[in-house]
Design an enzyme around this catalytic site. Structure first.
Site, PDB file in Angstrom:
ATOM      1  N   ILE A   1       0.837  -1.201   0.000  1.00  0.00           N
ATOM      2  CA  ILE A   1       0.000   0.000   0.000  1.00  0.00           C
ATOM      3  C   ILE A   1       0.872   1.252   0.000  1.00  0.00           C
ATOM      4  CG2 ILE A   1      -1.723   1.303   1.295  1.00  0.00           C
ATOM      5  CD1 ILE A   1      -2.797  -1.414   2.290  1.00  0.00           C
TER       6      ILE A   1
ATOM      7  N   ASP B   1      11.014   2.580   7.265  1.00  0.00           N
ATOM      8  CA  ASP B   1      10.532   1.201   7.271  1.00  0.00           C
ATOM      9  C   ASP B   1      11.741   0.288   7.399  1.00  0.00           C
ATOM     10  OD1 ASP B   1       9.571  -1.365   6.827  1.00  0.00           O
ATOM     11  OD2 ASP B   1       8.098  -0.713   5.346  1.00  0.00           O
TER      12      ASP B   1
ATOM     13  N   ARG C   1      -3.703   2.035  10.865  1.00  0.00           N
ATOM     14  CA  ARG C   1      -4.239   1.642  12.166  1.00  0.00           C
ATOM     15  C   ARG C   1      -4.246   2.863  13.076  1.00  0.00           C
ATOM     16  NH1 ARG C   1      -6.415  -1.995  10.303  1.00  0.00           N
ATOM     17  NH2 ARG C   1      -6.346  -4.226  10.800  1.00  0.00           N
TER      18      ARG C   1
ATOM     19  N   ASP D   1      -8.713   7.942   8.700  1.00  0.00           N
ATOM     20  CA  ASP D   1      -9.702   6.898   8.407  1.00  0.00           C
ATOM     21  C   ASP D   1      -9.806   5.867   9.529  1.00  0.00           C
ATOM     22  OD1 ASP D   1     -11.549   5.499   6.548  1.00  0.00           O
ATOM     23  OD2 ASP D   1      -9.986   3.952   6.548  1.00  0.00           O
TER      24      ASP D   1
ATOM     25  N   GLU E   1     -12.725   2.051  17.871  1.00  0.00           N
ATOM     26  CA  GLU E   1     -13.741   2.108  16.828  1.00  0.00           C
ATOM     27  C   GLU E   1     -14.975   1.320  17.255  1.00  0.00           C
ATOM     28  OE1 GLU E   1     -11.773   0.700  13.296  1.00  0.00           O
ATOM     29  OE2 GLU E   1     -10.602   2.547  13.088  1.00  0.00           O
TER      30      GLU E   1
ATOM     31  N   HIS F   1     -13.158   4.124   8.755  1.00  0.00           N
ATOM     32  CA  HIS F   1     -12.384   2.906   8.462  1.00  0.00           C
ATOM     33  C   HIS F   1     -12.894   2.288   7.158  1.00  0.00           C
ATOM     34  CE1 HIS F   1      -9.820  -0.437  10.477  1.00  0.00           C
ATOM     35  NE2 HIS F   1      -9.727  -0.504   9.163  1.00  0.00           N
TER      36      HIS F   1
END
Length: 319
Positions: free
Chosen positions: A155, A175, A236, A260, A265, A284
């Protein structure tokens, strides 16, 4: 006893699961996120459990003495107690390859553009009868802009390509697992987190939630960001210290945010991001398209089918 229980329904229909699992009883159990699931699980005693966002811990697992597999609809699996499931000899699976990388990266870019161009507030003003509002609030230019990615898997790479198409000059990435060859081929610069926060005009998060990544974007790192920076989170909620981000937005220390995903949640009514300025929130939904729903339901059900037929799953995350 039910063979398969779908806990916390969230899809329009479950014909896909029933087709894949023909010969097995598929029970749809409408237990909302704010209700305890243990009573329903005790009554049904499933062999297989399909879940979305609900937390599945020791209590839920112990309510199912015959449970063999917990199949997660989606990529992330931080809502399932992997260690306890493993101790009980229960497979936990996910669906890492249902093709939502395109949808998620598009959603991230859409959030960025909406925040950058103040589209939601402009729409509200025009509907309220206002005009000539284009210069009422600042909109920074993005010449020679820098995209900062925290996490750069499938992604993240899709996001990098889309932001480049918008004219972003550089992509810097934190990363530890990104291969040097991929970074080189994609023209991506690897860097440390603090440098990324100082240099990036837009910070987009694409990392899994682990003990190491929780609040990876904390108050200290938010304080390093440029005053016209934008934060985008389609990964997340726990990756971001929401209180610190809301404070920075409210105090005008950064420009905006597109969010998002949330630490809890559905989002709590007292979440400070709900009142933060120039902040766009979605539910989400970055993963969603009609195409991805069909693939997600099919692949999750296929993992259950493998286990019920005495085979190991393909995407077994608690080996």
């Amino acid at each position: 006893m039910a063979d398969v229980v779908v806990l916390e329904p969230g899809y329009a229909a479950y014909d896909t699961e029933r087709a894949v699992l023909a010969g097995h009883e598929v029970q749809i159990t409408p237990v909302s996120l704010d209700e305890p699931a243990v009573p329903a699980l005790q009554a049904l005693d499933p062999v297989a459990l399909l879940v979305r966002e609900r937390q599945i811990g020791a209590a839920e697992i112990d309510a199912c003495p015959n449970l063999k597999i917990i199949a997660r609809y989606g990529v992330g699996y931080d809502n399932v107690d992997l260690v306890y499931a493993k101790a009980r000899g229960i497979y936990v699976t996910n669906v890492p390859d249902y093709g939502a990388d395109r949808e998620v990266s598009e959603h991230g870019v859409a959030l960025y553009l909406a925040v950058q161009r103040r589209l939601v507030s402009r729409d509200a003003d025009v509907r309220a009868g206002k005009w000539g509002i284009g210069q009422a609030a600042p909109v920074p230019g993005r010449q020679d802009a820098v995209l900062g990615l925290i996490g750069c898997g499938k992604i993240g790479l899709q996001a990098a390509r889309k932001f480049r198409a918008l004219g972003f000059d550089r992509v810097v990435v934190y990363d530890p697992y990104l291969e040097e060859a991929i970074a080189r081929d994609e023209g991506i610069e690897r860097t440390d987190l603090d440098t990324l926060c100082r240099e990036a005009d837009v910070i987009s998060l694409h990392a899994p939630l682990t003990p190491e990544t929780r609040h990876i974007l904390n108050a200290g790192r938010i304080a390093l960001m440029k005053p016209d920076a934008i934060v985008v989170n389609v990964s997340r909620g726990g990756l971001v210290d929401e209180a610190a981000l809301a404070a920075a937005l409210t105090e005008g220390r950064i420009f905006g945010a597109g969010i998002d995903v949330f630490e809890q949640e559905p989002v709590r009514p007292d979440n400070p991001l709900l009142k933060a300025p120039n902040t766009i929130l979605t539910d989400h939904a970055a993963w969603y398209s009609e195409r991805t729903v069909g693939l997600l339901q099919t692949k999750a059900a296929e993992e259950v089918s493998r286990v019920l037929n005495g085979k190991p799953p393909l995407n077994w995350v608690n080996k």
